[in-house]
Scaffold this motif. Sequence first.
Motif, PDB file in Angstrom:
ATOM      1  N   VAL A   1       4.156  10.177  -1.074  1.00 26.77           N
ATOM      2  CA  VAL A   1       4.998   9.134  -0.495  1.00 26.77           C
ATOM      3  C   VAL A   1       6.191   8.892  -1.400  1.00 26.77           C
ATOM      4  O   VAL A   1       6.039   8.760  -2.620  1.00 26.77           O
ATOM      5  N   LEU A   2       7.371   8.823  -0.797  1.00 27.53           N
ATOM      6  CA  LEU A   2       8.580   8.443  -1.524  1.00 27.53           C
ATOM      7  C   LEU A   2       9.011   7.094  -0.975  1.00 27.53           C
ATOM      8  O   LEU A   2       9.293   6.960   0.211  1.00 27.53           O
ATOM      9  N   VAL A   3       8.977   6.069  -1.837  1.00 31.16           N
ATOM     10  CA  VAL A   3       9.335   4.727  -1.381  1.00 31.16           C
ATOM     11  C   VAL A   3      10.649   4.314  -2.025  1.00 31.16           C
ATOM     12  O   VAL A   3      10.838   4.485  -3.232  1.00 31.16           O
ATOM     13  N   LEU A   4      11.572   3.783  -1.212  1.00 38.41           N
ATOM     14  CA  LEU A   4      12.877   3.356  -1.707  1.00 38.41           C
ATOM     15  C   LEU A   4      12.945   1.835  -1.653  1.00 38.41           C
ATOM     16  O   LEU A   4      12.551   1.228  -0.661  1.00 38.41           O
TER      17      LEU A   4
ATOM     18  N   LEU B   1       7.255  -4.783   1.255  1.00 39.94           N
ATOM     19  CA  LEU B   1       6.734  -6.118   0.946  1.00 39.94           C
ATOM     20  C   LEU B   1       7.842  -7.174   0.821  1.00 39.94           C
ATOM     21  O   LEU B   1       7.675  -8.172   0.131  1.00 39.94           O
ATOM     22  N   ASP B   2       8.967  -6.916   1.500  1.00 38.92           N
ATOM     23  CA  ASP B   2      10.054  -7.886   1.568  1.00 38.92           C
ATOM     24  C   ASP B   2      10.510  -8.358   0.174  1.00 38.92           C
ATOM     25  O   ASP B   2      10.635  -9.552  -0.073  1.00 38.92           O
ATOM     26  N   HIS B   3      10.721  -7.401  -0.707  1.00 38.56           N
ATOM     27  CA  HIS B   3      11.189  -7.654  -2.082  1.00 38.56           C
ATOM     28  C   HIS B   3      10.175  -8.412  -2.942  1.00 38.56           C
ATOM     29  O   HIS B   3      10.515  -8.937  -3.985  1.00 38.56           O
ATOM     30  N   PHE B   4       8.914  -8.447  -2.509  1.00 38.24           N
ATOM     31  CA  PHE B   4       7.863  -9.100  -3.299  1.00 38.24           C
ATOM     32  C   PHE B   4       7.026  -8.101  -4.089  1.00 38.24           C
ATOM     33  O   PHE B   4       6.143  -8.480  -4.840  1.00 38.24           O
TER      34      PHE B   4
ATOM     35  N   ALA C   1       6.481  -0.274  -8.159  1.00 36.36           N
ATOM     36  CA  ALA C   1       5.659   0.862  -7.718  1.00 36.36           C
ATOM     37  C   ALA C   1       4.189   0.459  -7.650  1.00 36.36           C
ATOM     38  O   ALA C   1       3.485   0.777  -6.683  1.00 36.36           O
ATOM     39  N   LEU C   2       3.735  -0.264  -8.665  1.00 35.73           N
ATOM     40  CA  LEU C   2       2.334  -0.696  -8.694  1.00 35.73           C
ATOM     41  C   LEU C   2       2.022  -1.616  -7.510  1.00 35.73           C
ATOM     42  O   LEU C   2       0.993  -1.472  -6.834  1.00 35.73           O
ATOM     43  N   GLY C   3       2.935  -2.562  -7.253  1.00 36.97           N
ATOM     44  CA  GLY C   3       2.754  -3.491  -6.130  1.00 36.97           C
ATOM     45  C   GLY C   3       2.740  -2.752  -4.806  1.00 36.97           C
ATOM     46  O   GLY C   3       1.870  -2.968  -3.957  1.00 36.97           O
ATOM     47  N   GLU C   4       3.678  -1.850  -4.632  1.00 37.29           N
ATOM     48  CA  GLU C   4       3.793  -1.125  -3.366  1.00 37.29           C
ATOM     49  C   GLU C   4       2.614  -0.166  -3.180  1.00 37.29           C
ATOM     50  O   GLU C   4       2.063  -0.044  -2.083  1.00 37.29           O
ATOM     51  N   TRP C   5       2.217   0.497  -4.264  1.00 30.18           N
ATOM     52  CA  TRP C   5       1.108   1.455  -4.148  1.00 30.18           C
ATOM     53  C   TRP C   5      -0.181   0.743  -3.732  1.00 30.18           C
ATOM     54  O   TRP C   5      -0.964   1.248  -2.932  1.00 30.18           O
ATOM     55  N   THR C   6      -0.385  -0.469  -4.259  1.00 30.53           N
ATOM     56  CA  THR C   6      -1.633  -1.191  -4.016  1.00 30.53           C
ATOM     57  C   THR C   6      -1.607  -1.974  -2.706  1.00 30.53           C
ATOM     58  O   THR C   6      -2.575  -1.955  -1.952  1.00 30.53           O
ATOM     59  N   ALA C   7      -0.487  -2.673  -2.460  1.00 27.35           N
ATOM     60  CA  ALA C   7      -0.467  -3.626  -1.343  1.00 27.35           C
ATOM     61  C   ALA C   7       0.498  -3.213  -0.234  1.00 27.35           C
ATOM     62  O   ALA C   7       0.587  -3.896   0.780  1.00 27.35           O
ATOM     63  N   GLY C   8       1.231  -2.101  -0.421  1.00 24.69           N
ATOM     64  CA  GLY C   8       2.240  -1.700   0.564  1.00 24.69           C
ATOM     65  C   GLY C   8       1.630  -1.287   1.895  1.00 24.69           C
ATOM     66  O   GLY C   8       0.444  -0.973   1.983  1.00 24.69           O
ATOM     67  N   VAL C   9       2.469  -1.308   2.918  1.00 24.01           N
ATOM     68  CA  VAL C   9       2.033  -0.968   4.271  1.00 24.01           C
ATOM     69  C   VAL C   9       2.889   0.184   4.810  1.00 24.01           C
ATOM     70  O   VAL C   9       4.120   0.090   4.750  1.00 24.01           O
ATOM     71  N   PRO C  10       2.277   1.268   5.344  1.00 26.29           N
ATOM     72  CA  PRO C  10       0.831   1.471   5.424  1.00 26.29           C
ATOM     73  C   PRO C  10       0.249   1.858   4.072  1.00 26.29           C
ATOM     74  O   PRO C  10       0.954   2.442   3.252  1.00 26.29           O
ATOM     75  N   HIS C  11      -1.020   1.452   3.840  1.00 23.56           N
ATOM     76  CA  HIS C  11      -1.641   1.837   2.584  1.00 23.56           C
ATOM     77  C   HIS C  11      -1.879   3.340   2.620  1.00 23.56           C
ATOM     78  O   HIS C  11      -2.359   3.874   3.579  1.00 23.56           O
ATOM     79  N   ASP C  12      -1.493   3.992   1.500  1.00 22.61           N
ATOM     80  CA  ASP C  12      -1.601   5.461   1.495  1.00 22.61           C
ATOM     81  C   ASP C  12      -2.389   5.841   0.237  1.00 22.61           C
ATOM     82  O   ASP C  12      -2.564   5.554  -0.265  1.00 22.61           O
ATOM     83  N   GLY C  13      -2.903   6.101  -0.437  1.00 20.30           N
ATOM     84  CA  GLY C  13      -3.580   6.332  -1.708  1.00 20.30           C
ATOM     85  C   GLY C  13      -3.045   7.562  -2.414  1.00 20.30           C
ATOM     86  O   GLY C  13      -3.504   7.911  -3.445  1.00 20.30           O
ATOM     87  N   ARG C  14      -2.019   8.237  -1.758  1.00 17.89           N
ATOM     88  CA  ARG C  14      -1.499   9.461  -2.386  1.00 17.89           C
ATOM     89  C   ARG C  14      -0.519   9.111  -3.497  1.00 17.89           C
ATOM     90  O   ARG C  14      -0.100   7.972  -3.635  1.00 17.89           O
ATOM     91  N   ASP C  15      -0.140  10.128  -4.272  1.00 16.52           N
ATOM     92  CA  ASP C  15       0.836   9.918  -5.349  1.00 16.52           C
ATOM     93  C   ASP C  15       2.128   9.349  -4.768  1.00 16.52           C
ATOM     94  O   ASP C  15       2.591   9.804  -3.721  1.00 16.52           O
ATOM     95  N   MET C  16       2.684   8.383  -5.472  1.00 19.94           N
ATOM     96  CA  MET C  16       3.884   7.706  -4.971  1.00 19.94           C
ATOM     97  C   MET C  16       5.029   7.780  -5.976  1.00 19.94           C
ATOM     98  O   MET C  16       4.856   7.444  -7.145  1.00 19.94           O
ATOM     99  N   LEU C  17       6.175   8.242  -5.504  1.00 22.03           N
ATOM    100  CA  LEU C  17       7.404   8.137  -6.293  1.00 22.03           C
ATOM    101  C   LEU C  17       8.181   6.957  -5.720  1.00 22.03           C
ATOM    102  O   LEU C  17       8.437   6.906  -4.521  1.00 22.03           O
TER     103      LEU C  17
END
Length: 439
Positions: free
Chosen positions: A351-354, A392-395, A210-226
């Motif tokens: 944002v809900l990221v799976l 981030l391709d599992h990174f 979650a930390l990686g995706e919230w900071t470096a994920g695309v598109p960058h969103d700054g909203r709360d992320m689950l």
Amino acid sequence: MGRPVPISTAPRQEQTAGFPSVPALEAASLALVINLVRSGRAATRPELVTVTGLSRKAVTQRVDQALALGLLEDGELAPSSGGRQARTLRFRAEAGHLYSAFVGASEFTAAVMDLTGTVVASHHEDWATDTGPEPTMRQIRSAFTTLARKTGLGRPWAIGIGMPGPVEFATGHLVAPPIMPGWDGFSVRSWLREHYDAPVWVDNDVNLMALGEWTAGVPHDGRDMLFVKVGTGIGAALVTRGRLLRGDRGAAGDIGHTHVTDDPSAVCRCGLTGCLEAVASGWSILEEGTRRVEESARLTASLRRTGRLTLGAIGAAAVDGDRLALEMIDKRSRLVAEVIANLVNFCNPGVLVLGGGILRTGSRFVDVVSSTVHARCNRLVTSGLTVRAASLDHFEGVIGGGLLASSALFATTPLSHWVESGSPLGHATTLQRLSEESA
Ligand SMILES: [Zn+2]
């Protein structure tokens, strides 16, 4: 300028009693100036004056100090706003480097990264963590050694590591991890501290994703992320206002052992029955796939070829339209989606990221979750909601490990402690203690 770096993910800081001394104040304002540039909140000396409220002279002194220490450097001229053009400042991400490892039940990734979490070199390996802590940690250490040889970056400033089980964040101990027999009570931090003169931070795998995706994920969103991971295990993490929600001891988001069925045959690896993981996780699909393998010519061939079914093989079969693989995955997707809809109702993320191994089965999982959430949740919850796959391709997990380490190093109290030396090397014991006191 690099991507924004959250500066508030480290444990909360202790209040200092009494009045700090002048040198302590100078170190604190130096730390502040560096962090404002690092996080992208100020890019020039005049902006630093505005944001900090320090005098122009004080800002000039602190910036000169940071330049001399090699933590900041002068960049381009900023666009003119009418007056004299100010020179921008840049955080020197290459001033030091971090090691990160992200451990799954059957694989791990190790990486060397710069101070903003950009990967310099990485190493991925299939590895079963049920071989136990000692061989696993030795394997990770050997991966770090290989990466150090390859990059010439030997002595890390800090180490971040993610484990696929409940981690007590303050101590770095694993606590009764269901999919890691033999690891209960093992301190990943102590092991690494014995082998490296660097502070170590350990977290649960989904938190780091979650930390990686919230900071470096695309598109960058700054909203709360689950963030919800579905792989061998199932877990969730919430980033709210840039901070990970860890709960009181570090176990927040451990949704895999939520009770979802009264079926007594749904025996879970944690020892209970009826858990979400017992009916919907990667290991439950392997169990069912092995039991019903004769229903699929494709999976039977795969089992004969390699001697065991893997999640990769089931995922690839699903992508190619294998009926059994699709049936097993769709059934689980619907179950997980129902639980996710409850979580979305509860925390109203932007944002809900799976993420996790489930993404290797194609886009169906994301579609099922998205439609279930939209059907189950209030319009106020869904109207602005973005549902997407991890980007981030599992990174994201290994990147999150580096970000955890850098945010802990650059939190105000630890940074004030080492900043005047220009690097945290040689301060590991104190930094680890400061971190433990504030966790
Ligand atoms: Zn369970």
